[in-house]
Write a protein that holds these residues in place. Structure first.
Motif, PDB file in Angstrom:
ATOM      1  N   VAL A  69       0.847  -1.193   0.000  1.00 46.74           N
ATOM      2  CA  VAL A  69       0.000   0.000   0.000  1.00 46.74           C
ATOM      3  C   VAL A  69       0.888   1.251   0.000  1.00 46.74           C
ATOM      4  O   VAL A  69       0.672   2.190  -0.766  1.00 46.74           O
ATOM      5  N   MET A  70       1.891   1.199   0.877  1.00 47.36           N
ATOM      6  CA  MET A  70       2.815   2.332   1.001  1.00 47.36           C
ATOM      7  C   MET A  70       3.446   2.666  -0.353  1.00 47.36           C
ATOM      8  O   MET A  70       3.527   3.822  -0.741  1.00 47.36           O
ATOM      9  N   GLY A  71       3.869   1.633  -1.061  1.00 50.83           N
ATOM     10  CA  GLY A  71       4.608   1.854  -2.295  1.00 50.83           C
ATOM     11  C   GLY A  71       3.731   2.099  -3.518  1.00 50.83           C
ATOM     12  O   GLY A  71       4.147   2.768  -4.455  1.00 50.83           O
TER      13      GLY A  71
ATOM     14  N   LYS B 239      -2.347   5.216  -4.379  1.00 58.73           N
ATOM     15  CA  LYS B 239      -2.216   6.639  -4.694  1.00 58.73           C
ATOM     16  C   LYS B 239      -3.038   7.463  -3.718  1.00 58.73           C
ATOM     17  O   LYS B 239      -4.052   6.990  -3.194  1.00 58.73           O
TER      18      LYS B 239
ATOM     19  N   ALA C  95      -1.092   4.932  10.216  1.00 56.63           N
ATOM     20  CA  ALA C  95       0.128   5.633   9.807  1.00 56.63           C
ATOM     21  C   ALA C  95       0.301   5.554   8.295  1.00 56.63           C
ATOM     22  O   ALA C  95       0.632   6.548   7.637  1.00 56.63           O
ATOM     23  N   VAL C  96       0.035   4.379   7.734  1.00 50.34           N
ATOM     24  CA  VAL C  96       0.179   4.206   6.284  1.00 50.34           C
ATOM     25  C   VAL C  96      -0.832   5.096   5.543  1.00 50.34           C
ATOM     26  O   VAL C  96      -0.476   5.831   4.623  1.00 50.34           O
TER      27      VAL C  96
ATOM     28  N   SER D  23      -2.247   7.738   6.535  1.00 49.91           N
ATOM     29  CA  SER D  23      -1.908   9.138   6.712  1.00 49.91           C
ATOM     30  C   SER D  23      -0.727   9.545   5.825  1.00 49.91           C
ATOM     31  O   SER D  23      -0.758  10.585   5.169  1.00 49.91           O
ATOM     32  N   LEU D  24       0.292   8.690   5.786  1.00 47.85           N
ATOM     33  CA  LEU D  24       1.473   9.007   4.973  1.00 47.85           C
ATOM     34  C   LEU D  24       1.132   9.043   3.482  1.00 47.85           C
ATOM     35  O   LEU D  24       1.649   9.853   2.727  1.00 47.85           O
ATOM     36  N   VAL D  25       0.255   8.133   3.056  1.00 45.72           N
ATOM     37  CA  VAL D  25      -0.095   8.060   1.633  1.00 45.72           C
ATOM     38  C   VAL D  25      -1.225   9.046   1.301  1.00 45.72           C
ATOM     39  O   VAL D  25      -1.505   9.318   0.156  1.00 45.72           O
ATOM     40  N   GLU D  26      -1.857   9.593   2.341  1.00 44.76           N
ATOM     41  CA  GLU D  26      -3.005  10.499   2.188  1.00 44.76           C
ATOM     42  C   GLU D  26      -4.171   9.810   1.474  1.00 44.76           C
ATOM     43  O   GLU D  26      -4.734  10.334   0.512  1.00 44.76           O
TER      44      GLU D  26
ATOM     45  N   LYS E 118       7.539  13.985   7.114  1.00 47.82           N
ATOM     46  CA  LYS E 118       6.553  14.422   6.128  1.00 47.82           C
ATOM     47  C   LYS E 118       5.987  15.794   6.490  1.00 47.82           C
ATOM     48  O   LYS E 118       5.829  16.651   5.622  1.00 47.82           O
TER      49      LYS E 118
ATOM     50  N   ARG F  19       5.946  12.227  -1.222  1.00 45.59           N
ATOM     51  CA  ARG F  19       5.538  10.821  -1.254  1.00 45.59           C
ATOM     52  C   ARG F  19       6.752   9.899  -1.288  1.00 45.59           C
ATOM     53  O   ARG F  19       6.838   8.912  -0.567  1.00 45.59           O
TER      54      ARG F  19
ATOM     55  N   ALA G  20       8.270   9.874   2.021  1.00 46.26           N
ATOM     56  CA  ALA G  20       7.427   9.155   2.982  1.00 46.26           C
ATOM     57  C   ALA G  20       7.651   7.649   2.849  1.00 46.26           C
ATOM     58  O   ALA G  20       7.764   6.939   3.848  1.00 46.26           O
ATOM     59  N   ILE G  21       7.735   7.160   1.619  1.00 48.36           N
ATOM     60  CA  ILE G  21       7.949   5.724   1.409  1.00 48.36           C
ATOM     61  C   ILE G  21       9.317   5.313   1.963  1.00 48.36           C
ATOM     62  O   ILE G  21       9.438   4.353   2.718  1.00 48.36           O
TER      63      ILE G  21
ATOM     64  N   TYR H 298       9.411   5.619   5.810  1.00 46.06           N
ATOM     65  CA  TYR H 298       8.539   4.643   6.460  1.00 46.06           C
ATOM     66  C   TYR H 298       9.149   3.241   6.402  1.00 46.06           C
ATOM     67  O   TYR H 298       9.215   2.541   7.412  1.00 46.06           O
ATOM     68  N   GLU H 299       9.598   2.848   5.235  1.00 46.74           N
ATOM     69  CA  GLU H 299      10.162   1.496   5.104  1.00 46.74           C
ATOM     70  C   GLU H 299      11.428   1.343   5.934  1.00 46.74           C
ATOM     71  O   GLU H 299      11.646   0.313   6.572  1.00 46.74           O
TER      72      GLU H 299
ATOM     73  N   ASN I 122      10.980  -1.384  -2.069  1.00 47.38           N
ATOM     74  CA  ASN I 122      10.244  -0.117  -2.161  1.00 47.38           C
ATOM     75  C   ASN I 122      11.194   1.078  -2.117  1.00 47.38           C
ATOM     76  O   ASN I 122      11.070   2.022  -2.895  1.00 47.38           O
TER      77      ASN I 122
ATOM     78  N   TRP J 171      11.809   3.927  -5.048  1.00 48.14           N
ATOM     79  CA  TRP J 171      11.384   5.320  -4.920  1.00 48.14           C
ATOM     80  C   TRP J 171      12.495   6.320  -4.613  1.00 48.14           C
ATOM     81  O   TRP J 171      12.331   7.515  -4.848  1.00 48.14           O
TER      82      TRP J 171
END
Lengths: 110, 302
Positions: free
Chosen positions: A37-39, A42, A58-59, A61-64, B189, B203, B206-207, B210-211, B276, B280
């Motif tokens: 999902v993170m990667g 959209k 958290a995911v 929120s980060l990905v909006e 972020k 973005r 963030a990836i 986060y990872e 990931n 990115w």
């Protein structure tokens, strides 16, 4: 399509009442793997998952993402609800399966 | 809990977002032009204030009487005169919708101790002093701390004037703490958003953060994330004390994972993290020593 419309059409159960449903749902994403999902998801997409622990917030929120739908009647952890409230992430549950939720969303034109 | 230090950009952002309306004092002591100078002197003495706006019966601002005017009144023995003859009438005023930054600029330029706040019809709405601004900014900072917003260090990398655009964020990461995982990335972020970095690069960052953060949470005892932001790039360094990676090439392969069953149940450990990051980040460098720890360095070019 507005989130409020999706919630209405799919009869989703709103877990956080304070959240604003006037946001645009630009698509959907189905996955139980957070990195996926993170990667790949959209921003603006509605996430359908079986994961119920607080890391999903958290995911999202980060990905909006525009929100999270917990499918198959899975029960949410209380920490997840508290966190979603804090981060202003719309959270819903439904007894529908992931497949059914995705199918109905697709049919709605999401 | 880490020390928080505030940088110039943060204050600048706050002072641009806040308006004079947010900080002004509404409950202002005022006098009328036909009041006596000695009345003004007494009020200033008793209330320990250094200036009083003078308004007419309709509430329109007509002037200001300040300590300096009072001193002149004392010297010239004019305490029984009406305020209209001693008050300053060439006034520097401000509007409620103006930003706090505008107010700060006016204080700096005119060296006044207060600015009357007026609406478009010259009606007095309040008064603002440098003290009000300081108080409000402190309040905002404290409020931010309560929200756990500023338990991170943001500091310019260098005191050098040329490098004032460079910012460094440092956040500790606790191994095994799945309850707070994602916080380090969220903080990075937020700062990137405040700095106005575009959404695509936010973005990407963030990836990557986060990872890398989750890798520390999943595998290591503890670690820390450092993000350096310059106008050209975001550099993310995540260092940990942990088991290290035996075979980095293998670890980079999508699907390869050494995570426990419990971690996998949470939706992590699918062997996608490093893949990931590689996808990115514009540049990725990994160093690891088995039994000691791992250092990841990723760059995103702006």
């Amino acid at each position: 399509m507005k989130l409020a419309e999706v919630v209405n059409q799919l009869k989703l159960e709103e877990i956080i009442e304070s959240v604003d449903l006037d946001r645009e749902v630009t698509g959907g994403y189905c996955s139980d793997l957070l990195s996926n999902v993170m990667g790949q998801a959209k921003s603006g997409e509605l996430w359908i998952t079986l994961q119920t622990h607080q890391n999903i917030v958290a995911v999202a929120s980060l990905v909006e993402l525009s929100g999270i739908i917990i499918a198959c009647g899975a029960e949410l952890d209380t920490e997840t609800i508290a966190k979603a409230k804090k981060e202003d992430i719309p959270l819903f549950t439904t007894d529908l399966s992931i497949y059914e939720v995705a199918g109905r969303l697709y049919k709605l034109g999401v | 809990m880490q020390n928080s230090s505030l940088n110039f950009e943060f204050i600048e952002k706050l002072s641009t977002d806040l308006t004079v309306h947010d900080i002004m004092t509404n409950d202002v002591i005022t006098l009328k032009p036909d009041n006596k100078v000695k009345n003004a002197k007494e009020i200033m003495r008793l209330r320990k204030i250094s200036g009083i706006p003078i308004i007419n019966n309709s509430g329109e601002l007509k002037g200001i009487i300040s300590i300096d005017d009072i001193i002149r009144g004392l010297e010239e023995n004019r305490l029984n005169d009406e305020l209209r003859v001693l008050m300053s009438t060439e006034l520097i005023t401000i509007h409620p919708d103006d930003s706090v930054a505008d107010a700060l600029r006016k204080f700096k330029k005119y060296k006044y101790g207060r600015l009357p706040v007026i609406d478009k019809d010259n009606l007095l709405l309040g008064i603002v002093t440098p003290g009000d601004i300081t108080r409000k900014l402190l309040e905002e900072v404290e409020r931010g701390s309560e929200d756990d917003e500023f338990f991170l260090q943001i500091k310019p990398l260098d005191k050098n004037e040329e490098d004032k655009d460079n910012i460094q964020i440092e956040v500790e990461i606790e191994g095994g703490d799945f309850n707070n995982s994602g916080q380090a990335s969220s903080k990075v972020k937020r700062v990137l958003k405040e700095l106005g970095v575009d959404s695509v690069n936010i973005r990407k960052a963030a990836i990557v953060t986060y990872e890398a953060e989750m890798n520390v949470v999943i595998h290591a005892r503890q670690g820390r994330l450092i993000a350096e932001i310059t106008p050209e790039l975001i550099k993310i360094i995540v260092e940990d004390e942990g088991p290290g990676i035996e075979d980095i090439d293998l670890a980079m392969q999508p699907g390869y994972s050494t995570a426990s069953e419990h971690v996998r149940e949470l939706g992590f450990g699918a062997g996608m993290g490093l893949a990931n990051i590689e996808q990115w980040a514009d540049d990725l460098h990994l160093e690891s020593e088995v039994g000691k720890g791992t250092k990841l360095e990723a760059k995103i070019y702006l």
